[in-house]
Design a protein around this motif. Structure first.
Motif, short mmCIF file in Angstrom:
data_model
loop_
_atom_site.label_atom_id
_atom_site.label_comp_id
_atom_site.label_asym_id
_atom_site.label_seq_id
_atom_site.Cartn_x
_atom_site.Cartn_y
_atom_site.Cartn_z
N ALA A 171 -2.74 -8.82 -6.07
CA ALA A 171 -1.67 -8.46 -5.14
C ALA A 171 -0.47 -9.35 -5.41
N TRP A 172 0.67 -8.91 -4.91
CA TRP A 172 1.91 -9.65 -5.16
C TRP A 172 2.82 -9.51 -3.94
N ALA A 173 3.15 -10.64 -3.32
CA ALA A 173 4.10 -10.67 -2.20
C ALA A 173 5.48 -10.91 -2.79
N THR A 174 6.40 -9.98 -2.59
CA THR A 174 7.69 -10.09 -3.24
C THR A 174 8.78 -9.43 -2.41
N TYR A 175 9.95 -9.28 -2.98
CA TYR A 175 11.11 -8.74 -2.27
C TYR A 175 11.93 -7.90 -3.26
N ASP A 176 12.88 -7.15 -2.73
CA ASP A 176 13.73 -6.33 -3.58
C ASP A 176 14.69 -7.19 -4.40
N PRO A 177 14.99 -6.78 -5.64
CA PRO A 177 14.66 -5.50 -6.27
C PRO A 177 13.27 -5.42 -6.89
N PHE A 178 12.54 -6.54 -6.91
CA PHE A 178 11.22 -6.55 -7.54
C PHE A 178 10.23 -5.64 -6.80
N LEU A 179 10.32 -5.63 -5.46
CA LEU A 179 9.41 -4.82 -4.66
C LEU A 179 9.55 -3.34 -4.99
N SER A 180 10.76 -2.83 -4.94
CA SER A 180 10.97 -1.40 -5.18
C SER A 180 10.65 -1.02 -6.61
N SER A 181 10.92 -1.92 -7.54
CA SER A 181 10.56 -1.66 -8.93
C SER A 181 9.05 -1.53 -9.08
N ALA A 182 8.30 -2.41 -8.41
CA ALA A 182 6.84 -2.35 -8.47
C ALA A 182 6.31 -1.09 -7.80
N GLU A 183 6.95 -0.67 -6.71
CA GLU A 183 6.49 0.52 -5.98
C GLU A 183 6.62 1.80 -6.80
N THR A 184 7.56 1.82 -7.74
CA THR A 184 7.73 3.01 -8.57
C THR A 184 6.74 3.05 -9.73
N ASP A 185 5.96 1.99 -9.90
CA ASP A 185 4.93 1.95 -10.93
C ASP A 185 3.72 2.74 -10.41
N PRO A 186 3.27 3.77 -11.12
CA PRO A 186 2.14 4.58 -10.64
C PRO A 186 0.84 3.80 -10.51
N ARG A 187 0.79 2.61 -11.11
CA ARG A 187 -0.43 1.80 -11.02
C ARG A 187 -0.47 0.94 -9.76
N ALA A 188 0.62 0.96 -8.97
CA ALA A 188 0.72 0.07 -7.81
C ALA A 188 1.09 0.86 -6.56
N ARG A 189 0.87 0.23 -5.41
CA ARG A 189 1.27 0.83 -4.13
C ARG A 189 1.52 -0.29 -3.12
N LEU A 190 2.25 0.07 -2.08
CA LEU A 190 2.58 -0.89 -1.03
C LEU A 190 1.39 -1.07 -0.09
N LEU A 191 1.02 -2.32 0.15
CA LEU A 191 -0.05 -2.62 1.10
C LEU A 191 0.52 -2.81 2.50
#
Length: 316
Positions: A181-201
């Motif tokens: 898991a990764w606790a982060t913030y934008d723009p890193f958060l939104s970039s990670a959310e668009t990765d099909p291998r990841a999702r928002l917890l």
């Protein structure tokens, strides 16, 4: 008396020759204003690239000198205007840099910070982070989000394997599967959310995080040049209004500044941000004091940083 054609030509030629010298002298006389920004500094990026701030400063005899925000205390103290920082940062740096005071805030934007997990990790709730490897930048607002999320679920840092890394390193570790898991913030958060291998917890909106962004200025500079601080504040207000009224143009601009980030990710970032600039008010210091309390309890702050003494700039 009528000037001869020859004399008129001579005067015109002299004026033309002197004009560049006058311009150079005027430019040389302009005093530099040192400003910092970071990747998440959306409003400051707009001010730089839309020429919103520069004319205001030039009218006052100043010129902007921009630099990427440093993370060491020495770098943080080398500018007049500190780039916008998440709400936990003033708490962390106040003891070492008491000369930095607050002059504006943007937000709140609680959904701009979140915890992402890998789709193949089987983590379906915060309690399932137990004994998992969680990447986070120690001391930032994503760290505060992690503390809040654990506390809200009866947990603490002792229940997880916290891995303290800067955002770029966490991004690489998360993408390669070295973090659960990764606790982060934008723009890193939104970039990670668009990765099909990841999702928002979870995100700050679900965990009670305000996620205001603060703008700081050197107290000595503010005392000497209050008109420049006012110009900076007004430029931030104008930049925020431009983003709200020109969302498509803002998305295209930011995508280019963020290494051609996909427009979908940039739109997600914009949907997370409040883009509302305000003066510092009586709610800000208590919020920072609460963060300081959580950080002391977590062992991040060895002593009370006396947050109540953080200076606040107010327009005359």
């Amino acid at each position: 008396m009528t000037l001869s054609i020859t004399r008129r030509r001579t005067i015109v030629a002299m004026a033309g020759a002197l004009a560049p010298i006058a311009c150079r002298s005027s430019a040389a006389a302009a005093s530099p204003v040192r400003l910092s920004y970071q990747e998440s500094s959306v409003l400051l990026q707009v001010l730089r690239n839309r020429a919103i701030l520069e004319p205001r400063l030039q009218a006052l005899g100043f010129t902007p000198v921009w630099s990427q925000l440093g993370h060491s205390l020495a770098e943080l103290g080398q500018v007049d205007f500190q780039g916008d920082v998440a709400e936990a940062v003033p708490v962390m740096i106040h003891q070492k840099l008491p000369n930095l005071i607050l002059y504006a805030a943007e937000g709140p934007s609680p959904r701009a910070a979140g915890i992402v997990v890998r789709n193949d990790g089987g983590i379906n709730g915060v309690p399932m982070l137990n004994r998992k490897r969680v990447g986070v930048a120690k001391g930032g607002s994503s760290f505060d989000l992690l503390l809040r999320s654990l506390h809200n679920n009866g947990m603490s840092l002792a229940d997880i394997e916290a891995t303290y890394l800067p955002e770029a390193a966490s991004s690489a570790a998360f993408s390669s599967g070295h973090l659960d898991a990764w606790a982060t913030y934008d723009p890193f958060l939104s970039s990670a959310e668009t990765d099909p291998r990841a999702r928002l917890l979870t995100d700050g909106g679900s965990q009670g995080l305000r996620y205001d962004r603060y703008y700081m200025v050197d107290a000595g500079f503010a005392r000497a040049h209050p008109q420049v601080v006012k110009a900076m504040f007004d430029a931030l207000v104008e930049g925020a209004a431009w983003i709200r009224t020109h969302p498509d143009q803002a998305t295209t601009l930011l995508s280019g500044l963020w290494q051609n980030m996909p427009l979908e990710a940039v739109r997600r970032i914009d949907s997370h941000r409040n883009y509302s600039v305000r003066a510092i008010d009586n709610t800000d210091i208590p919020t920072l004091q609460q963060i300081a309390g959580r950080y002391r309890a977590a062992g991040v702050l060895p002593m009370d940083p006396d947050v109540a003494s953080i200076g606040i700039w107010k327009a005359a």
